[in-house]
Design an enzyme around this catalytic site. Structure first.
Site, short mmCIF file in Angstrom:
data_model
loop_
_atom_site.label_atom_id
_atom_site.label_comp_id
_atom_site.label_asym_id
_atom_site.label_seq_id
_atom_site.Cartn_x
_atom_site.Cartn_y
_atom_site.Cartn_z
N SER A 1 42.02 29.74 32.90
CA SER A 1 42.17 29.26 34.28
C SER A 1 42.17 27.73 34.24
CB SER A 1 40.98 29.75 35.11
OG SER A 1 40.90 29.09 36.35
N TYR B 1 32.12 31.74 36.16
CA TYR B 1 33.58 31.83 35.96
C TYR B 1 34.04 30.73 35.00
CZ TYR B 1 38.48 32.60 37.32
OH TYR B 1 39.83 32.88 37.32
N1 LIG Z 1 44.37 34.05 41.34
C1 LIG Z 1 44.06 32.86 40.86
O1 LIG Z 1 44.05 31.85 41.58
C2 LIG Z 1 43.71 32.69 39.40
C3 LIG Z 1 43.55 31.40 38.90
C4 LIG Z 1 43.20 31.24 37.57
C5 LIG Z 1 43.05 32.33 36.75
N2 LIG Z 1 43.20 33.58 37.27
C6 LIG Z 1 43.01 34.71 36.36
O2 LIG Z 1 44.16 35.53 36.37
C7 LIG Z 1 43.80 36.85 35.97
C8 LIG Z 1 44.40 37.84 36.94
O3 LIG Z 1 43.74 37.72 38.20
P1 LIG Z 1 44.48 37.86 39.61
O4 LIG Z 1 44.38 36.55 40.27
O5 LIG Z 1 45.78 38.52 39.44
O6 LIG Z 1 43.41 38.80 40.37
P2 LIG Z 1 43.50 40.26 40.98
O7 LIG Z 1 42.14 40.54 41.53
O8 LIG Z 1 44.66 40.37 41.90
O9 LIG Z 1 43.78 41.17 39.69
C9 LIG Z 1 42.79 41.34 38.69
C10 LIG Z 1 42.89 42.77 38.16
O10 LIG Z 1 41.87 42.95 37.13
C11 LIG Z 1 41.35 44.26 37.28
N3 LIG Z 1 40.04 44.42 36.68
C12 LIG Z 1 38.85 43.95 37.14
N4 LIG Z 1 37.86 44.36 36.35
C13 LIG Z 1 38.42 45.13 35.37
C14 LIG Z 1 37.90 45.84 34.26
N5 LIG Z 1 36.58 45.86 34.00
N6 LIG Z 1 38.76 46.49 33.46
C15 LIG Z 1 40.09 46.49 33.73
N7 LIG Z 1 40.65 45.84 34.77
C16 LIG Z 1 39.81 45.17 35.58
C17 LIG Z 1 41.29 44.45 38.80
O11 LIG Z 1 41.17 45.83 39.15
C18 LIG Z 1 42.60 43.83 39.24
O12 LIG Z 1 43.65 44.77 39.29
C19 LIG Z 1 42.26 36.87 35.93
O13 LIG Z 1 41.84 36.72 34.59
C20 LIG Z 1 41.88 35.66 36.73
O14 LIG Z 1 40.61 35.16 36.39
C21 LIG Z 1 43.53 33.79 38.56
#
Ligand SMILES: NC(=O)c1ccc[n+]([C@@H]2O[C@H](COP(=O)([O-])OP(=O)(O)OC[C@H]3O[C@@H](n4cnc5c(N)ncnc54)[C@H](O)[C@@H]3O)[C@@H](O)[C@H]2O)c1
Length: 270
Positions: A131, A144
């Site tokens: 991230s 985080y």
């Molecule tokens: N959205 C943002 O602004 C952002 C920014 C930086 C990094 N990220 C990272 O991007 C990645 C994707 O996140 P997103 O934003 O699409 O969020 P999201 O919540 O839309 O999707 C995350 C997915 O991970 C799944 N998940 C959670 N715990 C789990 C587990 N124990 N086993 C399997 N699956 C599991 C959830 O069910 C969900 O479908 C994450 O690693 C997040 O930290 C997101």
């Protein structure tokens, strides 16, 4: 193979890669969301309910993917992740452990399970999602940030081990992407003491995100195809990256000023 494919960036990656003709193995703990993703794909799909915290099940899943795939395994996206909002003072250890087990150990489990396949092929890419909070420390995001810095360290170390082989390790640093991450975050109380609910804080987060999940998926896919070792997603990611280089101890002064200017325009507390 994509974890966290039931929502957000993972779903965007699954749709993009599938639409381009790639078979996709998708995994998530959310069975309903995963089924919706699978139903939206037209090509070959292996859909598997998986908790990334379960190292043994990740190994079983890797064997299933290998047996199912008609071709070499091209890429492994260790993408699943969750969020926790809390001050360090008020942190609930159980919440922080939950996050670390998913965001860091889940990535390690996925890497360990699938890396042997790529090494045997001497081809393929491990793509681990960090991230911008793996580049900069942010208040009320200590767990985080710690996990995302750990993903970065782990993946960069792996990258060096893989030098001279056909396998690559890539780190992804998204800025704000409009997904469900904030709505599914754990938060016991508003760390600013303003009494905001999780939904209100999620809405504020979504209001400042600059990138859609589909756009994020496009940037990540193109970055992997271009052979990048580190992929920044969104203009805010480039800003964070520049600020942490130019002002390694003072970047947050600039970020806080930007946040309060943007928030004041919307009449929010920031
Ligand atoms: N959205 C943002 O602004 C952002 C920014 C930086 C990094 N990220 C990272 O991007 C990645 C994707 O996140 P997103 O934003 O699409 O969020 P999201 O919540 O839309 O999707 C995350 C997915 O991970 C799944 N998940 C959670 N715990 C789990 C587990 N124990 N086993 C399997 N699956 C599991 C959830 O069910 C969900 O479908 C994450 O690693 C997040 O930290 C997101």
């Amino acid at each position: 193979m994509i974890t966290g494919a039931a929502s957000g960036i993972g779903r965007g990656l699954a749709r993009r890669l599938s639409a381009l003709g790639s078979p996709v193995a998708i995994a998530d703990i959310d069975e309903d969301g995963l089924a919706k993703t699978a139903a939206s794909l037209s090509g070959r799909v292996l859909s598997r309910v998986l908790d990334v915290r379960d190292a043994a099940d990740q190994v079983r899943f890797a064997a299933e993917v290998r047996a199912w795939l008609p071709a070499p395994l091209a890429a492994v996206f260790n993408n699943a992740g969750v969020a926790v909002t809390s001050s360090v003072l008020d942190a609930v250890p159980e919440d922080d452990d939950w996050l670390h087990d998913i965001n860091f150990k889940g990535v390690v489990n996925g890497t360990r399970a699938f890396l042997p396949i790529l090494v045997e092929q001497d081809d393929g890419v491990i793509v681990n999602t960090s991230s911008v909070f793996g580049l900069a420390g942010m208040p009320y995001q200590s767990a985080y940030c710690a996990a995302k810095f750990a993903v970065r360290g782990f993946t960069e170390a792996l990258r060096q081990e893989l030098r001279g082989t056909g396998v690559r390790a890539v780190t992804v640093h998204p800025g704000g992407v409009t997904t469900n991450i904030a709505r599914n975050a754990r938060m016991r109380k508003d760390p600013l003491g303003l009494g905001r609910t999780r939904e209100q804080m999620a809405a504020q987060f979504e209001a400042i995100t600059l990138t859609s999940p589909d756009k994020a998926a496009m940037i990540i896919h193109r970055g992997v195809e271009a052979g990048k070792a580190r992929i920044l997603v969104g203009p805010d990611a480039y800003l964070f990256d520049a600020l942490t280089r130019v002002a390694p101890t003072h970047y947050y002064s600039v970020i806080a000023r930007l946040r309060s200017t943007l928030g004041a325009r919307r009449g929010e507390a920031v």
